[in-house]
Design a protein around this motif. Structure first.
Motif, short mmCIF file in Angstrom:
data_model
loop_
_atom_site.label_atom_id
_atom_site.label_comp_id
_atom_site.label_asym_id
_atom_site.label_seq_id
_atom_site.Cartn_x
_atom_site.Cartn_y
_atom_site.Cartn_z
N UNK A 86 0.83 -1.21 0.00
CA UNK A 86 0.00 0.00 0.00
C UNK A 86 0.87 1.26 0.00
N UNK A 87 1.90 1.30 0.82
CA UNK A 87 2.79 2.46 0.87
C UNK A 87 3.56 2.62 -0.43
N UNK A 88 4.04 1.52 -0.99
CA UNK A 88 4.79 1.59 -2.25
C UNK A 88 3.87 2.01 -3.40
N UNK A 89 2.64 1.51 -3.40
CA UNK A 89 1.65 1.92 -4.39
C UNK A 89 1.45 3.44 -4.32
N UNK A 101 -3.27 -2.95 -11.62
CA UNK A 101 -3.98 -3.57 -10.50
C UNK A 101 -3.61 -2.83 -9.24
N UNK A 102 -4.60 -2.26 -8.58
CA UNK A 102 -4.36 -1.59 -7.31
C UNK A 102 -4.09 -2.66 -6.24
N UNK A 103 -3.60 -2.25 -5.07
CA UNK A 103 -3.31 -3.24 -4.03
C UNK A 103 -4.50 -4.16 -3.77
N UNK A 104 -4.18 -5.43 -3.70
CA UNK A 104 -5.20 -6.46 -3.52
C UNK A 104 -4.70 -7.44 -2.46
N UNK A 105 -5.49 -7.59 -1.40
CA UNK A 105 -5.15 -8.56 -0.36
C UNK A 105 -5.64 -9.93 -0.80
N UNK A 106 -4.72 -10.89 -0.80
CA UNK A 106 -5.04 -12.26 -1.22
C UNK A 106 -4.47 -13.24 -0.21
N UNK A 107 -5.18 -13.38 0.91
CA UNK A 107 -4.71 -14.30 1.94
C UNK A 107 -3.39 -13.86 2.53
#
Length: 128
Positions: A86-89, A101-107
Motif C-alpha cells: 500500500x505504501x509503495x503503491x 492492478x491496485x493493491x489487492x489482499x489475497x490471503x
C-alpha cells in the motif's frame, strides 16, 4: 544454489534504466557495451551484491509477441518484494507510475501490478 541473475526484456535500455532507478529505486550495477546494446544490470540498494536484474533488449523475434501476450492477459513478467504494498503503491503513483492492478489482499500476500513503460507488467508483493 541461488539465483544470481534474472532478466526482464525491455524495448529501450535507457528508458528502462531511468524507470528502474528513478522510479523503482534500484541502482545500476553493471554496464558493459555490447555493440548497439549493453549488458545492463540493476540491484536493490539494500543488497548490492545480491540478485541482479538484467535490463535485456527485446530484439529477438519471439520476445515482442511474448511480451504483448503477457500484457494482454494481465500477467506480470516478474515480481518484486516490498515491505508494504500500500505504501509503495502510494509512493509510485505519486511519481506518475501507472498501475493495472491496485493493491489487492489475497490471503497471505498483498499485491499490485504496475506498467514499467518498457513493455512489461511488474508485480509488487508483500508477504504478511
Amino acid at each position: 544454489m541461488r539465483i544470481h541473475l534474472s532478466s526482464v526484456f525491455v524495448d529501450d535500455q535507457d528508458k528502462a534504466l531511468r524507470f528502474y532507478t528513478d522510479m523503482l529505486g534500484f541502482v545500476k550495477k553493471t554496464e558493459v557495451p555490447l555493440g548497439e546494446h549493453r549488458w545492463l544490470t540493476v540491484v536493490s540498494p539494500d543488497d548490492p551484491d545480491g540478485t541482479e536484474l538484467l535490463l535485456e533488449p527485446d530484439g529477438h523475434p519471439a520476445v515482442k509477441p511474448y511480451k504483448a501476450a503477457l500484457v494482454a492477459d494481465g500477467i506480470p513478467a516478474t515480481a518484486f518484494a516490498v515491505d508494504d504494498v500500500h505504501a509503495e503503491f502510494d509512493r509510485l503513483r505519486e511519481l506518475g507510475v501507472r498501475f493495472t492492478q491496485e493493491p489487492l489482499d489475497m490471503g497471505p500476500v498483498t499485491t499490485a501490478v504496475l506498467d514499467d513503460t518498457c513493455g512489461n507488467l511488474i508485480q509488487i508483493v508483500h508477504y504478511k
